[in-house]
Design a protein around this motif. Structure first.
Motif, PDB file in Angstrom:
ATOM      1  N   GLN A   1       0.759  -1.159   0.014  1.00 33.45           N
ATOM      2  CA  GLN A   1       0.135   0.033  -0.005  1.00 33.45           C
ATOM      3  C   GLN A   1       0.770   1.168  -0.136  1.00 33.45           C
ATOM      4  O   GLN A   1       1.966   1.349   0.514  1.00 33.45           O
ATOM      5  CB  GLN A   1      -1.019  -0.020   1.178  1.00 33.45           C
ATOM      6  N   MET A   2       0.251   2.427  -0.552  1.00 37.48           N
ATOM      7  CA  MET A   2       0.857   3.465  -0.911  1.00 37.48           C
ATOM      8  C   MET A   2       0.695   4.381   0.668  1.00 37.48           C
ATOM      9  O   MET A   2      -0.034   4.102   1.200  1.00 37.48           O
ATOM     10  CB  MET A   2       0.333   4.489  -1.826  1.00 37.48           C
ATOM     11  N   SER A   3       1.558   5.357   0.741  1.00 38.58           N
ATOM     12  CA  SER A   3       1.616   6.323   1.923  1.00 38.58           C
ATOM     13  C   SER A   3       0.353   7.227   1.534  1.00 38.58           C
ATOM     14  O   SER A   3      -0.014   7.578   0.562  1.00 38.58           O
ATOM     15  CB  SER A   3       2.867   7.078   1.946  1.00 38.58           C
ATOM     16  N   PRO A   4      -0.110   7.602   2.848  1.00 36.96           N
ATOM     17  CA  PRO A   4      -1.063   8.675   2.779  1.00 36.96           C
ATOM     18  C   PRO A   4      -0.779   9.762   1.808  1.00 36.96           C
ATOM     19  O   PRO A   4       0.511  10.258   2.020  1.00 36.96           O
ATOM     20  CB  PRO A   4      -1.585   8.759   4.184  1.00 36.96           C
TER      21      PRO A   4
ATOM     22  N   GLY B   1      -9.472  13.205  11.382  1.00 36.16           N
ATOM     23  CA  GLY B   1      -9.851  12.117  12.279  1.00 36.16           C
ATOM     24  C   GLY B   1     -10.036  10.759  11.641  1.00 36.16           C
ATOM     25  O   GLY B   1     -10.063   9.709  12.523  1.00 36.16           O
ATOM     26  N   SER B   2     -10.301  10.569  10.379  1.00 36.15           N
ATOM     27  CA  SER B   2     -10.663   9.499   9.561  1.00 36.15           C
ATOM     28  C   SER B   2      -9.280   8.362   9.594  1.00 36.15           C
ATOM     29  O   SER B   2      -8.205   8.903   9.669  1.00 36.15           O
ATOM     30  CB  SER B   2     -11.304   9.598   8.275  1.00 36.15           C
ATOM     31  N   SER B   3      -9.505   7.339   9.355  1.00 36.27           N
ATOM     32  CA  SER B   3      -8.446   6.232   9.528  1.00 36.27           C
ATOM     33  C   SER B   3      -8.998   5.137   8.449  1.00 36.27           C
ATOM     34  O   SER B   3      -9.751   4.340   8.860  1.00 36.27           O
ATOM     35  CB  SER B   3      -8.436   5.602  10.632  1.00 36.27           C
ATOM     36  N   SER B   4      -8.155   5.114   7.310  1.00 38.51           N
ATOM     37  CA  SER B   4      -8.593   4.161   6.490  1.00 38.51           C
ATOM     38  C   SER B   4      -7.321   3.815   5.334  1.00 38.51           C
ATOM     39  O   SER B   4      -6.902   4.916   4.968  1.00 38.51           O
ATOM     40  CB  SER B   4      -9.890   4.797   5.634  1.00 38.51           C
ATOM     41  N   ASP B   5      -7.500   2.711   4.953  1.00 38.69           N
ATOM     42  CA  ASP B   5      -6.586   2.573   3.775  1.00 38.69           C
ATOM     43  C   ASP B   5      -7.034   2.521   2.361  1.00 38.69           C
ATOM     44  O   ASP B   5      -6.361   2.116   1.373  1.00 38.69           O
ATOM     45  CB  ASP B   5      -5.731   1.235   4.011  1.00 38.69           C
TER      46      ASP B   5
ATOM     47  N   LYS C   1      -4.151   6.983  -6.237  1.00 41.33           N
ATOM     48  CA  LYS C   1      -3.923   7.741  -5.154  1.00 41.33           C
ATOM     49  C   LYS C   1      -4.581   7.175  -3.911  1.00 41.33           C
ATOM     50  O   LYS C   1      -5.436   6.563  -3.846  1.00 41.33           O
ATOM     51  CB  LYS C   1      -4.528   9.138  -5.491  1.00 41.33           C
ATOM     52  N   ARG C   2      -3.547   7.413  -2.865  1.00 43.51           N
ATOM     53  CA  ARG C   2      -4.199   6.998  -1.563  1.00 43.51           C
ATOM     54  C   ARG C   2      -4.303   8.291  -0.887  1.00 43.51           C
ATOM     55  O   ARG C   2      -3.323   9.124  -0.611  1.00 43.51           O
ATOM     56  CB  ARG C   2      -3.005   6.226  -0.658  1.00 43.51           C
ATOM     57  N   PRO C   3      -5.588   8.875  -0.691  1.00 42.02           N
ATOM     58  CA  PRO C   3      -6.024  10.058   0.047  1.00 42.02           C
ATOM     59  C   PRO C   3      -5.341  10.332   1.204  1.00 42.02           C
ATOM     60  O   PRO C   3      -5.200   9.059   2.351  1.00 42.02           O
ATOM     61  CB  PRO C   3      -7.213  10.408   0.008  1.00 42.02           C
TER      62      PRO C   3
ATOM     63  N   ALA D   1     -10.948  -0.075   7.473  1.00 40.80           N
ATOM     64  CA  ALA D   1     -11.246   1.505   7.776  1.00 40.80           C
ATOM     65  C   ALA D   1     -11.706   1.213   9.212  1.00 40.80           C
ATOM     66  O   ALA D   1     -12.660   0.773   9.603  1.00 40.80           O
ATOM     67  CB  ALA D   1     -12.379   1.862   6.988  1.00 40.80           C
ATOM     68  N   ASP D   2     -10.828   1.920  10.264  1.00 41.89           N
ATOM     69  CA  ASP D   2     -11.207   2.197  11.551  1.00 41.89           C
ATOM     70  C   ASP D   2     -12.249   3.314  11.566  1.00 41.89           C
ATOM     71  O   ASP D   2     -13.225   3.334  12.512  1.00 41.89           O
ATOM     72  CB  ASP D   2     -10.051   2.359  12.394  1.00 41.89           C
ATOM     73  N   LYS D   3     -12.106   4.320  10.955  1.00 39.62           N
ATOM     74  CA  LYS D   3     -13.075   5.312  10.900  1.00 39.62           C
ATOM     75  C   LYS D   3     -13.263   6.169   9.684  1.00 39.62           C
ATOM     76  O   LYS D   3     -12.350   6.496   9.058  1.00 39.62           O
ATOM     77  CB  LYS D   3     -12.675   6.303  11.756  1.00 39.62           C
TER      78      LYS D   3
END
Length: 835
Positions: free
Chosen positions: A551-554, A583-587, A576-578, A640-642
């Motif tokens: 996976q790419m870096s945010p 406070g969101s947390s997702s890959d 693209k990895r946004p 996706a945690d959030k």
């Protein structure tokens, strides 16, 4: 004007030539300090912000230079709204006036807050809400028809005790005249990209002091008319007229001359005229009987029954305890003690303005209901502190060394020495970074309502707010803490046939307040999109990229080269990895077409999948004239945690939307979170489980997010197609162009505009199956020297950055019209593609 000598220079000269007697420049005069003893040569000046001071001049000095005032007036004429907005957003002087505005709203709508809170926790049909704080639209301001509350007629009085009190009410009155314009304000201070400010709710639930001003609401208050009395003291006729002329100039500069009048004294107010609101700026210092008589006269003569009187002023300074405060407070206490000591030699005892408590009791005895009584601690700058030293020096200058006052030359020199020592201590503190000193003093604002029937002994019958017993220090108003994590509710989801659109409805029957719907999709659409992605090789790239180790870096992007499964032509996609927002947390990763050739071929896959049925359902339901679809993007997520709660579009006039089609889901849990917010940010939440039968339309103000998930244990990847579409017109063009400029077409509004209406219209003459392509378009590089920038082999065109996003033509992202052949059916131009 002759150049003034600074206090530091002056004290230095004193000790080199004690026989000389120097006068100084500026001495602040406020409600807690008397004027200099010797003021025969003093002229009063009031700056535009209401500060008044005296220039102590030598006989040969001139004070007729008023060019500074002219510059300010000219600036006011040119930037009135900017000035008013700045006053409201940055001036510390606005806080007591803001408290006044809050009090006025509370007295006008005394039951509004209790009504809101009583009905919270239930929906409009009285079913229990998912959050105990939910209030829906109760007491909400309607965006296009907000409710404003008027002060009615205002009598604004500057009394003889307001030398250092609140004289900024002219600017404030102007802000009331233009309050509605300020709510819709965009200018130099509030950038055009900012959201419009909104008027606060009448229950003040959204009013607070925590966020920067531009992120808060503005109190929705106005006025009908005003009379401003610029001097209610005992000044001579010439000085009163001078004040009146100054005030008239300010009124004209503030753009409110047509809404009221300026007079020099209460005697000039129309006989018998009473006012809804009376504002008193400062009270007489010298004796309490004068205060009693003044207030009684104002109430009986000018205040309407049911009207409110607001009294502003400054309380007396207090010599604060040294051990409870810092070095700044200590040196100020010593300066104040020195000044009082010097004045006592002349038989002058320190004069103190009336306290807030005294005024509170006095107003209550007049039969008024005191609804607000607030004090505001006064923080002085070191320049303010120095002004007390300047005043002390003025008094020392006037000391007579005769035996009558028993002041020796040595004592006089000792006083000068003390002044010098204290000044050096002030300068040292300034160098150490101290900025403000708490003097122990305060400003106050007291609001009291005259009962409708003052002879009625039952105050409670006429009081709209509870009576306040005593003045209390101001407490910053806290921000309302909305419930952002409510219980999950259900939506009504009956079965759907292909081509049928059904907007969201909550389980209790409430409509969803954004533009969001389920649309039945053709049975072949999902399989066609998957087959195309696999033929491109994008499907395998997605699965490989979403492996945790790959996976790419945010907030990173890379460009891919892929080959068409239909024509063999190479073109580009991007991944693209946004970043994780708010406070969101997702890959989550986004996979999108990256040039016009890829765009056109993806449209053919949508046509083959029967996307015309979806477009027809959307266009027909929304009553649109035409639609265009902007290709295929693919979203992929494993964990996706959030999710990031957001809207794709807002204020497009229901002319732009995003359509989601689930392609793969690894589990049985819902994939999408649906959010609705009430007027103050409390949320209502539902979850959607994707189905092969329908896709999801998200248009204006449709709040949604990726639902929480974790598929890494099973190696699964949730994959969803994302298709943007729009009726392109002025209202929606900017929304589409600026939705996300990172990917093709990089916000190029000319190219986007050339796409208008090509895939559906209400006449039935346009569709994806008989698509005739875009209109003519000639790409132009957005920056200069692209031939040099792209590199020898155009390698910079394959790197996400300034060159790629601006060198459209040189990089070849758009097809030449000769090759593209605008206006011809795509089946003829590209027969190798599926139709």
């Amino acid at each position: 004007m002759k150049q003034q000598t600074t206090l530091l220079q002056f004290l230095s000269l004193l000790f080199t030539s004690s026989s000389q007697n120097h006068h100084h420049s500026t001495i602040l005069v406020s409600a807690q300090s008397s004027a200099p003893l010797s003021s025969d040569n003093a002229d009063e000046h009031c700056s535009v912000d209401g500060s008044c001071y005296f220039d102590i001049l030598n006989d040969d000095s001139s004070d007729d230079d008023d060019s500074g005032d002219e510059e300010i007036d000219e600036e006011m004429d040119a930037h009135l709204l900017d000035s008013l907005y700045t006053f409201l957003s940055t001036s510390t002087n606005y806080l007591p006036l803001q408290t006044l505005e809050r009090t006025h709203l509370q007295t006008t709508h005394p039951t509004a807050l209790n009504y809101t809170l009583f009905h919270s926790g239930n929906y409009s049909d009285n079913t229990k809400a998912g959050s105990s704080q939910w209030i829906g639209s109760i007491n909400a301001q309607i965006a296009k028809r907000p409710q404003y509350t008027t002060f009615g007629s205002i009598l604004d009085i500057v009394t003889s005790g307001a030398g250092g009190g609140r004289q900024l009410t002219l600017t404030w009155l102007s802000s009331l005249v233009y309050r509605k314009e300020l709510v819709q304000y965009h200018g130099e201070v509030n950038d055009e990209d900012e959201e419009y400010i909104k008027p606060c709710r009448i229950d003040l639930l959204d009013d607070h002091d925590e966020d920067p001003f531009r992120k808060r609401c503005i109190l929705g208050v106005t006025l009908d008319e005003y009379v401003s009395v610029v001097s209610d003291g005992n000044a001579d006729v010439d000085l009163k007229e001078k004040k009146r002329v100054w005030a008239v100039e300010q009124v004209e500069g503030l753009g409110m001359s047509g809404r009221g009048e300026v007079v020099t004294s209460l005697n000039e107010v129309e006989q018998g005229k009473k006012f809804d609101t009376v504002i008193v700026n400062g009270m007489p210092i010298h004796n309490t009987e004068e205060v009693d008589l003044k207030l009684e006269h104002l109430v009986q003569t000018y205040l309407k029954p049911g009207g409110i009187m607001y009294v502003f002023g400054e309380g007396p300074l207090i010599n604060v305890e040294h051990n409870e405060n810092g070095p700044g407070e200590q040196v100020f206490g010593e300066i104040l003690g020195l000044l009082n000591s010097v004045k006592s030699l002349f038989g002058v005892n320190p004069e103190k303005p009336p306290t807030a408590s005294f005024l509170h009791r006095t107003i209550s005895r007049l039969g008024l209901n005191v609804v607000t009584s607030t004090t505001f601690p006064t923080a002085y700058t070191f320049d303010d502190v120095t002004s007390y030293l300047e005043e002390a020096v003025e008094w020392i200058d006037e000391m007579d060394t005769t035996t009558q006052q028993r002041v020796s030359q040595e004592m006089k020199r000792s006083y000068y020495q003390l002044c010098s020592d204290l000044l050096y201590r002030v300068e040292d503190l300034k160098e150490e970074g101290y900025e403000e000193v708490y003097t122990g003093g305060y400003e106050y604002m007291i609001a009291a309502q005259l009962p409708n029937n003052i002879n009625d002994s039952s105050e409670e019958e006429h009081a709209v707010l509870p009576t306040v017993d005593t003045p209390t220090p101001y407490t910053p108003k806290e921000k309302y803490r909305a419930d952002r994590d409510p219980n999950v509710e259900q939506l009504q989801f009956p079965p759907l046939a292909p081509g049928v659109l059904e907007t969201y409805k909550w389980a209790n029957g409430d409509p969803y307040d954004g533009l969001s719907a389920r649309i039945g999709i053709p049975p072949q659409l999902k399989d066609t999109i998957i087959a195309y992605a696999k033929g491109l090789g994008i499907w395998d790239i997605i699965l490989n990229t979403m492996e945790p180790e790959n996976q790419m870096s945010p907030d990173s992007t890379k460009i891919l080269t892929v080959a068409s499964p239909y024509s063999g032509q190479n073109f580009t996609w991007s991944v693209k990895r946004p970043d994780n927002f708010e406070g969101s947390s997702s890959d989550m990763h986004w996979f999108d077409i990256a040039d016009e050739a890829a765009h056109e071929e993806a449209l053919r896959a949508l046509a083959k999948g029967g996307f015309d049925e979806v477009l027809n359902a959307i266009g027909t339901y929304l009553g649109l004239d035409n639609l265009v679809s902007f290709s295929i993007g693919i979203l992929a997520v494993t964990k996706a945690d959030k999710g990031y709660v957001h809207v794709d579009f807002s204020k497009s006039g229901k002319k732009a939307a995003n359509f989601l089609v689930n392609l793969q889901t690894p589990g049985d849990d819902p994939e999408l979170t649906v959010i609705e917010e009430d007027d103050v940010g409390n949320r209502r939440r539902a979850q959607v489980k994707y189905s092969n039968e329908f896709g999801i339309l998200n248009g204006d103000d449709a709040m949604h997010a990726t639902n929480e998930c974790n598929h890494r244990a099973t190696g699964g990847v949730r994959i969803t197609a994302s298709i943007f579409l729009s009726q392109l017109e002025e209202a929606s063009l900017k929304q589409v162009a600026e939705h996300d400029k990172y990917y093709f077409p990089f916000g190029n509004m000319d190219w986007i505009w050339s796409q208008r209406g090509r895939h559906w219209n209400k006449d039935g003459t346009a569709s994806m199956m008989n698509d005739k392509g875009r209109q003519p378009f000639e790409p132009v590089d957005a920056i200069e020297r692209c031939e040099d920038r792209v590199g020898e082999n155009k390698e910079e065109c394959m790197v996400h950055g300034e060159v790629r996003m601006n060198c459209y033509k040189t990089c070849g992202f758009f097809k030449d019209d000769g090759e593209y052949r605008p206006g011809e059916e795509r089946a003829v131009v590209s027969p190798e593609l599926p139709f």
